[in-house]
Design a protein around this motif. Sequence first.
Motif, mmCIF file in Angstrom:
data_model
loop_
_atom_site.group_PDB
_atom_site.id
_atom_site.type_symbol
_atom_site.label_atom_id
_atom_site.label_comp_id
_atom_site.label_asym_id
_atom_site.label_seq_id
_atom_site.Cartn_x
_atom_site.Cartn_y
_atom_site.Cartn_z
ATOM 1 N N LEU A 120 -7.794 2.401 1.982
ATOM 2 C CA LEU A 120 -6.332 2.308 1.896
ATOM 3 C C LEU A 120 -5.919 1.133 1.019
ATOM 4 N N ASN A 121 -6.601 0.002 1.153
ATOM 5 C CA ASN A 121 -6.294 -1.163 0.334
ATOM 6 C C ASN A 121 -6.450 -0.859 -1.158
ATOM 7 N N HIS A 122 -7.552 -0.163 -1.490
ATOM 8 C CA HIS A 122 -7.784 0.215 -2.893
ATOM 9 C C HIS A 122 -6.665 1.128 -3.390
ATOM 10 N N LEU A 123 -6.275 2.086 -2.560
ATOM 11 C CA LEU A 123 -5.192 2.998 -2.933
ATOM 12 C C LEU A 123 -3.895 2.222 -3.151
ATOM 13 N N ALA A 124 -3.582 1.301 -2.229
ATOM 14 C CA ALA A 124 -2.353 0.515 -2.341
ATOM 15 C C ALA A 124 -2.344 -0.313 -3.623
ATOM 16 N N GLU A 125 -3.465 -0.931 -3.935
ATOM 17 C CA GLU A 125 -3.547 -1.734 -5.153
ATOM 18 C C GLU A 125 -3.288 -0.894 -6.393
ATOM 19 N N SER A 126 -3.811 0.329 -6.395
ATOM 20 C CA SER A 126 -3.616 1.211 -7.549
ATOM 21 C C SER A 126 -2.169 1.659 -7.695
ATOM 22 N N LEU A 127 -1.407 1.625 -6.590
ATOM 23 C CA LEU A 127 -0.011 2.071 -6.602
ATOM 24 C C LEU A 127 0.978 0.911 -6.698
ATOM 25 N N GLY A 128 0.477 -0.313 -6.740
ATOM 26 C CA GLY A 128 1.363 -1.468 -6.810
ATOM 27 C C GLY A 128 1.988 -1.852 -5.486
ATOM 28 N N VAL A 129 1.427 -1.378 -4.379
ATOM 29 C CA VAL A 129 1.907 -1.762 -3.047
ATOM 30 C C VAL A 129 1.273 -3.110 -2.687
ATOM 31 N N PRO A 130 2.058 -4.119 -2.294
ATOM 32 C CA PRO A 130 1.497 -5.450 -2.006
ATOM 33 C C PRO A 130 0.486 -5.413 -0.861
ATOM 34 N N VAL A 131 -0.676 -6.026 -1.100
ATOM 35 C CA VAL A 131 -1.704 -6.184 -0.068
ATOM 36 C C VAL A 131 -2.200 -7.628 -0.114
ATOM 37 N N PRO A 132 -2.708 -8.157 1.008
ATOM 38 C CA PRO A 132 -3.287 -9.501 0.979
ATOM 39 C C PRO A 132 -4.525 -9.527 0.073
ATOM 40 N N PHE A 133 -4.818 -10.697 -0.502
ATOM 41 C CA PHE A 133 -6.061 -10.846 -1.271
ATOM 42 C C PHE A 133 -7.240 -10.495 -0.360
ATOM 43 N N SER A 134 -8.161 -9.665 -0.868
ATOM 44 C CA SER A 134 -9.222 -9.133 -0.003
ATOM 45 C C SER A 134 -10.579 -9.164 -0.690
#
Length: 385
Positions: A120-134
């Motif tokens: 999910l984090n990878h998907l969010a990053e690809s869509l520009g959805v903010p995620v914590p540094f991981s």
Amino acid sequence: MEKTAVLIFDAAQRSALATTRALGKRSDIQVFTTDSHEQALAGCSRYSHQYLTCPNPSDDTQKFLNWVNDTVIKYEIDFLLPVTEVTSRTLVQHRDALPPCKLPFADIDTLLSLSDKSALNHLAESLGVPVPFSQYCQRASDIDHSAISFPCVLKPALSKVLVDNQWLETQVHIVHNASQLQQLTEDKVYFNNHPFMVQQYIDGHGAGVFCYYQKGEAKAFFAHKRLREKPPSGGVSVLSASAPINPDMEKHARALLDAVNWHGVAMVEFRVAADGTPYLMEINTRLWGSLQLAIDAGVSFPELLFDGEYKTLERHRGFKEGVQLRWLLGDVDNLYLQLKDKHLSTSEKLNAVGTFLTPKFSNRRHEINRMDDMGPFWFELKHYL
């Protein structure tokens, strides 16, 4: 009128009770409830036609599936509705081995693309959805200690992992120093044998968007705010209120669910930082604990799940804001924990008592104790005492 037989799983959950009441009130539905206990919360509802005891899917997946197969045939069940992660993932993964009946979930690969936090984090990053540094790790030796600042978060990719036909429960940990990090990765087997993340800690508050999608199309959204929780520092909501939907959160939720062509319900959870940025935490692909609040405010997600398997639905028109839901015995626990807290002053404790006792005569309903269906409350009270 011939009724559609619905089997609601995980009857010990408050979300199962809300689902039982929502569907059981309809003249076209006959509700069966089940859990691994001799009796359970939703099974005590007048809207449960019959309660059935099933094997625990966390203990033996195959035994549980055999029971479901036999029960669907015996009671001519048309519709299966699980409300916990273990039960839903088990049924979705093995749906082809079950007799034909409706199961309002996407396929297993799509479900895992959202419930797997690393994916999910990878998907969010690809869509520009903010995620914590991981950092993405397969084992403890993969951690880059030079890139960590404390506190940080150790987050397993999956909250439940199937190992040798049994479910292993994992936990998210807030880590405050290097020695604690080492201790956790040594003690917890799921940090050595299964994927996890080391994430930046976001100081802020939790918030979320509740959604229903029908075959890739957004049909309904809902949001609430937590007024009191158990424990008071943050946990399960014991008093909540329907609230306006944060437009940024809805935009991010839409982007994620649109990307996987989602079908069913989803709770998209965020952590809102001091600057107002909502950082994605996780997506729960099942019904949630405070479900009854959404129903009371005008969004009956259980009925959307049911009706959406038989016909094309229109976009839901919205909901009433300011409706409150109180879980009475949970709120008693909240008060008890505050009175025990040595860090609270006498005036703060008196204020907690006053707030607890202050009545509200409009726009508040109780989650378990309802005059038209008191069986679940007496059951809960007996076990609470």
